[in-house]
Design a protein around this motif. Structure first.
Motif, PDB file in Angstrom:
ATOM      1  N   GLU A  63       0.813  -1.224   0.000  1.00 34.46           N
ATOM      2  CA  GLU A  63       0.000   0.000   0.000  1.00 34.46           C
ATOM      3  C   GLU A  63       0.845   1.272   0.000  1.00 34.46           C
ATOM      4  OE1 GLU A  63      -0.290  -2.468   2.099  1.00 34.46           O
ATOM      5  OE2 GLU A  63      -2.317  -3.278   1.963  1.00 34.46           O
ATOM      6  N   ASP A 102       2.128   8.952  -2.239  1.00 31.46           N
ATOM      7  CA  ASP A 102       1.117   8.224  -3.017  1.00 31.46           C
ATOM      8  C   ASP A 102       0.084   7.571  -2.108  1.00 31.46           C
ATOM      9  OD1 ASP A 102       2.247   8.945  -5.400  1.00 31.46           O
ATOM     10  OD2 ASP A 102       3.325   7.057  -5.699  1.00 31.46           O
ATOM     11  N   TRP A 103       0.554   6.925  -1.033  1.00 31.91           N
ATOM     12  CA  TRP A 103      -0.375   6.299  -0.099  1.00 31.91           C
ATOM     13  C   TRP A 103      -1.268   7.356   0.538  1.00 31.91           C
ATOM     14  CZ3 TRP A 103      -1.958   6.511   4.911  1.00 31.91           C
ATOM     15  CH2 TRP A 103      -2.655   5.404   5.420  1.00 31.91           C
ATOM     16  N   GLN A 125      -2.163  10.223  -0.630  1.00 29.26           N
ATOM     17  CA  GLN A 125      -3.121  10.756  -1.588  1.00 29.26           C
ATOM     18  C   GLN A 125      -4.253   9.769  -1.858  1.00 29.26           C
ATOM     19  OE1 GLN A 125      -3.255  13.843  -3.048  1.00 29.26           O
ATOM     20  NE2 GLN A 125      -5.213  13.178  -3.902  1.00 29.26           N
ATOM     21  N   GLN A 126      -3.911   8.506  -2.049  1.00 31.19           N
ATOM     22  CA  GLN A 126      -4.914   7.518  -2.441  1.00 31.19           C
ATOM     23  C   GLN A 126      -5.768   7.039  -1.273  1.00 31.19           C
ATOM     24  OE1 GLN A 126      -2.853   4.360  -4.488  1.00 31.19           O
ATOM     25  NE2 GLN A 126      -1.786   5.784  -5.840  1.00 31.19           N
ATOM     26  N   VAL A 127      -5.147   6.876  -0.094  1.00 37.04           N
ATOM     27  CA  VAL A 127      -5.855   6.248   1.016  1.00 37.04           C
ATOM     28  C   VAL A 127      -6.404   7.261   2.008  1.00 37.04           C
ATOM     29  CG1 VAL A 127      -5.644   4.631   2.946  1.00 37.04           C
ATOM     30  CG2 VAL A 127      -4.463   4.174   0.785  1.00 37.04           C
ATOM     31  N   GLY A 135      -8.007  11.010   0.078  1.00 46.92           N
ATOM     32  CA  GLY A 135      -9.210  10.698  -0.687  1.00 46.92           C
ATOM     33  C   GLY A 135     -10.281  10.004   0.125  1.00 46.92           C
ATOM     34  N   SER A 136     -10.176  10.034   1.466  1.00 44.14           N
ATOM     35  CA  SER A 136     -11.142   9.333   2.305  1.00 44.14           C
ATOM     36  C   SER A 136     -11.655  10.242   3.399  1.00 44.14           C
ATOM     37  CB  SER A 136     -10.485   8.100   2.928  1.00 44.14           C
ATOM     38  OG  SER A 136      -9.579   8.509   3.947  1.00 44.14           O
ATOM     39  N   ARG A 162      -9.479  12.769   5.452  1.00 43.70           N
ATOM     40  CA  ARG A 162      -9.036  14.046   4.891  1.00 43.70           C
ATOM     41  C   ARG A 162      -9.492  15.195   5.780  1.00 43.70           C
ATOM     42  NH1 ARG A 162      -9.782  16.365  -1.196  1.00 43.70           N
ATOM     43  NH2 ARG A 162      -9.449  18.563  -0.739  1.00 43.70           N
TER      44      ARG A 162
END
Length: 317
Positions: A44, A130-131, A133-135, A138-139, A142
């Motif tokens: 992840e 990256d983690w 931003q994605q996890v 974006g959830s 935030r």
């Protein structure tokens, strides 16, 4: 334990994206560290790092820290590092600063200061952009606070791992060697995700939910009592009275800050003192039970096994 030479340690750092070099010239064959390093890169985008080490030289070294959020804390011992504009001393003993939480927007250098004979047991979690931003971003995790923190270079925040995180880290280090590789990986992945959530929720704590200065001072003093054993004979009402607050506010604030109740924390600290006494001083199981405040050996053994995953008879060396 393994003795690492200067060259070997530089190679290890390079495989992790670092660039280790000492400020004074050392031979590649010079032994610099006695210990073990365990690194797990999760799919992840989390990197979990455990180390137990003893410095073999007096020196300073430069290394590169990758972009993202880095959280590090000591389970035992001391460490000293220099970041831009500040030098930090970490100490796992009661009252010491044991943890660091920092964000980098770009790769940058930091210094580690070595002292021959100094020991440390450390846990570090790196959260890649990256983690994040994605996890996280974006959830539901935030928040404006998280966004501000993740966009500031060398932004650091006061942070302490919860009691549960500290206990689980101890258990992972003690029990990993007895588990099959797949179970080791699964347990570490679970721990890394829980640690990441603990860190992100700490960053996300709204200002209005933070404690007042008087209660902060109460918690700091209470933590010293609990860690040193001064509070062993005190009730929560006694603690609150001596600190100049009330039991409800003290209990709620402690649970909010540490993720556990005062009684549970105290019980774990007393078990930890008994555990260390058996390991380091060869204390008998019976005397360790008395030290931890248990009248019955069976109750002590059951509580010890729940906490550490093995009976107290196996703690003695």
């Amino acid at each position: 334990m393994t003795v690492f030479t200067c060259g070997q340690l530089s190679d290890v750092a390079h495989t992790l994206g670092g660039n280790l070099h000492f400020q004074r010239e050392l031979s590649g064959e010079q032994p610099v560290l006695d210990g073990e390093q365990q690194v797990q890169v999760l799919s992840e985008g989390l990197v979990l790092y455990f180390s137990r080490s003893r410095d073999l030289v007096d020196a300073s070294s430069d290394n590169r820290l990758a972009p993202g959020i880095t959280a590090a804390f000591l389970l035992q011992g001391e460490a000293e590092v220099s970041l831009p504009r500040q030098r930090l001393h970490f100490d796992a003993r009661p009252g010491g600063q044991r943890a660091m939480l920092v964000n980098l927007t770009d790769s940058d250098q930091f210094q580690r200061h070595w002292r021959s004979g100094r020991e440390e047991t450390k846990v570090c979690l790196s959260i890649t952009p990256d983690w994040l931003q994605q996890v996280a971003i974006g959830s539901q995790l935030r928040s404006d606070a998280l966004l501000r923190f993740s966009r500031s270079h060398w932004h650091s925040l006061p942070w302490q791992p919860s009691v549960d995180i500290l206990q689980r880290a101890h258990q992972l280090l003690e029990r990993d060697a007895t588990l099959p590789p797949l179970m080791q990986r699964l347990q570490r992945e679970s721990f890394a995700l829980d640690l990441a959530c603990d860190i992100l929720r700490g960053i996300d704590t709204p200002q209005e939910k933070r404690l007042g200065s008087h209660l902060e001072r109460c918690l700091a003093r209470l933590k010293e009592w609990l860690d040193s054993g001064e509070a062993d004979a005190l009730s929560i009402t006694d603690m609150a009275r001596q600190l100049g607050t009330n039991p409800v506010d003290l209990q709620n604030a402690f649970r909010s800050r540490n993720g556990t109740t005062i009684a549970a924390y105290l019980r774990r600290q007393r078990l930890a003192r008994a555990y260390q006494a058996m390991r380091q001083q060869g204390l008998s199981v019976e005397d360790a039970a008395n030290l931890a405040g248990y009248e019955h050996l069976s109750s002590f053994s059951a509580a010890f096994k729940r906490e550490y995953g093995f009976p107290p008879s196996q703690a003695r060396r």
